[in-house]
Design an enzyme around this catalytic site. Structure first.
Site, short mmCIF file in Angstrom:
data_model
loop_
_atom_site.label_atom_id
_atom_site.label_comp_id
_atom_site.label_asym_id
_atom_site.label_seq_id
_atom_site.Cartn_x
_atom_site.Cartn_y
_atom_site.Cartn_z
N HIS A 37 7.83 -26.94 -0.90
CA HIS A 37 7.59 -28.26 -1.72
C HIS A 37 6.25 -27.52 -2.50
O HIS A 37 5.65 -28.74 -2.96
CB HIS A 37 6.92 -29.21 -0.63
CG HIS A 37 8.18 -29.64 0.25
ND1 HIS A 37 8.86 -30.92 0.06
CD2 HIS A 37 8.71 -29.24 1.34
CE1 HIS A 37 9.64 -30.89 1.04
NE2 HIS A 37 9.87 -30.16 1.90
N GLU A 55 0.72 -1.18 -0.01
CA GLU A 55 -0.02 -0.25 -0.10
C GLU A 55 0.72 0.97 0.02
O GLU A 55 0.38 2.32 -0.60
CB GLU A 55 -0.99 0.18 1.27
CG GLU A 55 -2.43 -0.02 0.83
CD GLU A 55 -3.40 0.15 1.97
OE1 GLU A 55 -3.12 0.25 3.08
OE2 GLU A 55 -4.61 -0.38 1.91
N LYS A 86 -14.15 0.44 -4.07
CA LYS A 86 -15.26 0.84 -3.23
C LYS A 86 -16.39 1.33 -3.95
O LYS A 86 -17.42 1.23 -3.91
CB LYS A 86 -14.66 1.72 -2.21
CG LYS A 86 -13.97 1.14 -1.21
CD LYS A 86 -13.51 2.11 0.00
CE LYS A 86 -12.36 1.50 0.97
NZ LYS A 86 -11.66 2.54 1.74
#
Ligand code: PA5
Length: 450
Positions: free
Chosen positions: A313, A292, A427
């Protein structure tokens, strides 16, 4: 108590893709200047650099108030403390609580369990949490700086009603703590109206830099951990990375320089590596902090993370042989808290008797070293951040170290490390699709597109 160590030796080389020692030295002046800009509040986003001196400014009275609040909550003999928040109002507390807790704390019945809500919008998550809470003693802390974030607001709306139904309005009020802005936002208004115990998030500290404010300290204290040691660790690192500490000794400047030099060499992805499952959420917190702060204006390293040796793995293959755009930063914990010795086995079918008498952490450390060497051989530069053990003091150091280096790193790529304009886009679309009043034009435009 030891200070965090930064080891850059496996990130250097004279060949391309690694850091050339000559180039590294050229970072002295810019990183020292940018560190000063953070302290003098002369850089971009300086209104949000309150975290820089925060460890020194946290008063004894404030810590006592947080501790007393935690005591009052714990005295209710709760099974579960639900912390409601998202992003910077969630990840710091989750990271520290997980790093300090027993790996099986929930199953061992350690009380209270710290659970989280409002960090997603999953109906199943919320339904299952509510179901669990029905037969438990619980209290909650709702954390939102803006006081208007949809995810935690929705979760709180629902859980507040559950709490009131279970305990009655007055007792429910005493079981709710609000952490929010000093004066604005819906949560502040509600907290005033309902007389909740309220803590303030300082104006000049943004979400992802707020672990050492009530945002992190309340949940960490309720979980039973030593917030004074956490703050002391941060203070130690604040001194160790102060402007008076030159580049040659300043690990925040050096880490910022190393990351930037590697970025310039075409390493676009930084992977934070741990060898302790308890550190999984430290990596999630770190990803938010760096992602951010740096990811804007078409720039910034992409922060990723892996849990080794589990992920050796799976992701280990890509890291060893995939696209060469990676470098790793390994958090290495010097001393485990426990000892498990490898026993002798009469049949030795697994051929592991050569390890008999050694402890498991010895094997973990050899996996760490072997992997670092293999990855360096595969052109993945490696940085190591070594901490002595997983305790409050060391985590306080680690948090401040990463914060300080992040501020300098953001300035090195000339972005504002303290805003997040990009998170508004989703948003806007979500509100438009939900047909929120005021978003009529956006709703129409989106509906035409889908
Ligand atoms: O770092 C940030 O600023 C964000 O991640 C915020 O913490 C997050 O969006 C939550 O915001 P708020 O605390 O206002 O609810």
């Amino acid at each position: 108590m030891k200070q965090i160590k930064l080891d850059l030796s496996k990130a250097f080389s004279k060949t391309g893709g690694f850091i050339s020692p000559d180039i590294f030295d050229t970072y002295k002046q810019p990183t020292e200047q940018l560190n000063t800009a953070l302290h003098k509040k002369s850089g971009r986003g300086s209104d949000y650099t309150g975290w820089v001196n925060l460890p020194y400014e946290i008063s004894n009275e404030f810590l006592t108030e947080v501790e007393n609040t935690a005591k009052t909550i714990r005295a209710k003999n709760i099974d579960i403390y639900v912390v409601i928040g998202i992003g910077g109002s969630y990840l710091g507390a989750k990271a520290v609580v997980d790093a300090l807790s027993n790996n099986f704390a929930h199953l061992k019945g350690d009380k209270p369990s710290i659970l989280f809500a409002g960090q997603n919008i999953s109906e199943d998550y919320l339904a299952e949490l509510r179901d669990l809470l029905k037969n438990k003693e619980w209290a909650t802390c709702v954390i939102s700086k803006s006081g208007t974030t949809t995810e935690p607001a929705l979760a709180f709306r629902i859980l507040k009603q559950d709490l009131e139904e279970k305990y009655g309005k007055a007792e429910a009020q005493s079981r709710i703590c609000a952490v929010t802005d000093a004066s604005k936002g819906a949560l502040k208004t509600l907290a005033n109206e309902e007389n909740y115990k309220t803590f303030v998030i300082p104006d000049n500290v943004g979400g992802r830099y707020s672990v050492l404010t009530p945002v992190g300290l309340i949940p960490i204290a309720v979980a039973g951990f030593n917030i004074r040691a956490l703050v002391n660790g941060a203070k130690e690192m604040a001194s160790a990375t102060n402007t008076s500490v030159p580049f040659e000794k300043n690990i925040a400047c050096q880490y910022a320089a190393a990351r930037h030099a590697l970025y310039t060499e075409g390493k676009k992805i930084e992977i934070l590596v741990n060898y302790q499952p308890k550190l999984h959420y430290i990596a999630e917190w770190w990803k938010q902090l760096y992602g951010e702060s740096e990811g804007k204006d078409g720039k910034g390293l992409f922060p990723a993370s892996v849990d080794f040796s589990s992920d050796l793995h799976s992701m280990g293959q890509y890291i060893q042989e995939g696209e060469r755009l990676l470098f790793e930063t390994v958090i290495s914990v010097e001393k485990p808290d426990n000892k498990v010795l490898i026993p002798e086995d009469t049949d030795n079918l697994d051929k592991l008797n050569f390890l008999a008498g050694k402890n498991i952490d010895y094997v973990n450390k050899m996996a760490e070293l072997g992997t670092q060497i293999a990855h360096v051989d595969g052109d993945v530069p490696n940085i190591k951040v070594e901490i002595e053990r997983l305790d409050e003091y060391n985590l306080g150091q680690l948090i401040y170290f990463f914060e300080k280096a992040c501020g300098i790193s953001g300035y090195l790529i000339n972005v504002n490390p303290f805003d997040q304009p990009g998170v508004e886009a989703y948003k806007k679309n979500m509100f438009a699709l939900l047909e929120k009043p005021g978003f009529e034009n956006e709703t129409k435009m989106l509906k035409d597109r889908i």
